[in-house]
Design a protein around this motif. Structure first.
Motif, PDB file in Angstrom:
ATOM      1  N   ALA A  14       0.863  -1.173   0.000  1.00  0.00           N
ATOM      2  CA  ALA A  14       0.000   0.000   0.000  1.00  0.00           C
ATOM      3  C   ALA A  14       0.904   1.229   0.000  1.00  0.00           C
ATOM      4  O   ALA A  14       2.130   1.117   0.071  1.00  0.00           O
ATOM      5  N   GLN A  15       0.313   2.395  -0.051  1.00  0.00           N
ATOM      6  CA  GLN A  15       1.050   3.661  -0.091  1.00  0.00           C
ATOM      7  C   GLN A  15       2.200   3.674   0.907  1.00  0.00           C
ATOM      8  O   GLN A  15       2.024   3.320   2.067  1.00  0.00           O
ATOM      9  N   ILE A  16       3.350   4.066   0.422  1.00  0.00           N
ATOM     10  CA  ILE A  16       4.483   4.286   1.303  1.00  0.00           C
ATOM     11  C   ILE A  16       4.746   5.786   1.389  1.00  0.00           C
ATOM     12  O   ILE A  16       4.253   6.561   0.564  1.00  0.00           O
ATOM     13  N   ARG A  17       5.518   6.182   2.358  1.00  0.00           N
ATOM     14  CA  ARG A  17       5.838   7.591   2.568  1.00  0.00           C
ATOM     15  C   ARG A  17       7.303   7.807   2.213  1.00  0.00           C
ATOM     16  O   ARG A  17       8.095   6.861   2.221  1.00  0.00           O
ATOM     17  N   PRO A  18       7.691   9.025   1.923  1.00  0.00           N
ATOM     18  CA  PRO A  18       9.093   9.279   1.583  1.00  0.00           C
ATOM     19  C   PRO A  18      10.067   8.762   2.652  1.00  0.00           C
ATOM     20  O   PRO A  18      11.128   8.236   2.325  1.00  0.00           O
ATOM     21  N   GLU A  19       9.688   8.892   3.910  1.00  0.00           N
ATOM     22  CA  GLU A  19      10.572   8.432   4.979  1.00  0.00           C
ATOM     23  C   GLU A  19      10.705   6.908   5.036  1.00  0.00           C
ATOM     24  O   GLU A  19      11.617   6.384   5.691  1.00  0.00           O
ATOM     25  N   ARG A  36       0.814   4.794  -8.168  1.00  0.00           N
ATOM     26  CA  ARG A  36      -0.260   5.648  -7.653  1.00  0.00           C
ATOM     27  C   ARG A  36      -0.239   7.011  -8.347  1.00  0.00           C
ATOM     28  O   ARG A  36       0.747   7.749  -8.247  1.00  0.00           O
ATOM     29  N   PRO A  37      -1.318   7.370  -9.036  1.00  0.00           N
ATOM     30  CA  PRO A  37      -1.370   8.684  -9.686  1.00  0.00           C
ATOM     31  C   PRO A  37      -1.276   9.815  -8.666  1.00  0.00           C
ATOM     32  O   PRO A  37      -1.801   9.716  -7.554  1.00  0.00           O
ATOM     33  N   ASP A  46       3.790  13.033  -3.737  1.00  0.00           N
ATOM     34  CA  ASP A  46       3.660  12.966  -5.192  1.00  0.00           C
ATOM     35  C   ASP A  46       4.905  12.326  -5.804  1.00  0.00           C
ATOM     36  O   ASP A  46       5.891  12.043  -5.113  1.00  0.00           O
ATOM     37  N   HIS A  47       4.852  12.097  -7.109  1.00  0.00           N
ATOM     38  CA  HIS A  47       5.931  11.328  -7.730  1.00  0.00           C
ATOM     39  C   HIS A  47       7.283  12.035  -7.673  1.00  0.00           C
ATOM     40  O   HIS A  47       8.318  11.385  -7.589  1.00  0.00           O
ATOM     41  N   ALA A  51      10.462  10.321  -6.061  1.00  0.00           N
ATOM     42  CA  ALA A  51      11.657  10.151  -6.896  1.00  0.00           C
ATOM     43  C   ALA A  51      12.896  10.652  -6.153  1.00  0.00           C
ATOM     44  O   ALA A  51      13.955  10.006  -6.184  1.00  0.00           O
ATOM     45  N   LYS A  52      12.779  11.784  -5.484  1.00  0.00           N
ATOM     46  CA  LYS A  52      13.909  12.328  -4.719  1.00  0.00           C
ATOM     47  C   LYS A  52      14.280  11.404  -3.563  1.00  0.00           C
ATOM     48  O   LYS A  52      15.470  11.199  -3.279  1.00  0.00           O
TER      49      LYS A  52
END
Length: 142
Positions: A14-19, A36-37, A46-47, A51-52
């Motif tokens: 499921a959705q992951i977070r940047p951290e 995920r759009p 967001d993408h 990406a970062k």
């Protein structure tokens, strides 16, 4: 994070977070696929942000937004290419279901349909609605 293995080289979530990305890299994942759009998430996930985070963690990153009900041959091919040869891979969307659909469709000409469906079911995803598409792709090479 709720990681579910579909193959030795591919997990979905499921959705992951940047951290979360650094932890995934530390766990050995080399490739991050975001299905995920951006319209479904806030600016904090967001993408570009993801990406970062992947770049900072030393992971390859692929943004392949899968809008519900909008499966294209290109999306299947791109998912297959992004998940091939760079193990291990983690793909995510809202629940992991769309990632599992893309995996299944990318495997249609490589594995028996029953094996694909059983693997998805074992990971907690019901792919019976895409069974006709799986069958139609079984004899094609994507």
């Amino acid at each position: 994070m709720d990681l579910r293995q579909l193959s030795p080289n591919l997990a979905v979530s499921a959705q992951i977070r940047p951290e979360d990305v650094a932890d995934l890299a530390a766990a050995g994942f080399k490739v991050l696929i975001n299905n995920r759009p951006d319209q479904e998430v806030g600016a904090d996930c967001d993408h570009e942000v993801m990406a970062k985070a992947a770049e900072a963690a030393g992971m390859q990153y692929h943004y392949l937004p899968f809008h519900p009900g909008q499966i294209t041959p290109e999306l299947i091919t791109d998912f297959s290419a992004a998940s091939a040869g760079h193990a291990p891979v983690i793909a995510y969307c809202r629940s992991g279901h769309r990632c599992t659909v893309l995996w299944a469709l990318s495997q249609a000409s490589k594995r028996p349909e029953t094996e694909i469906l059983e693997t998805a079911t074992g990971a907690g995803y019901d792919l019976s609605p895409v069974r006709p598409l799986l069958a139609s792709l079984a004899n094609r090479k994507l």
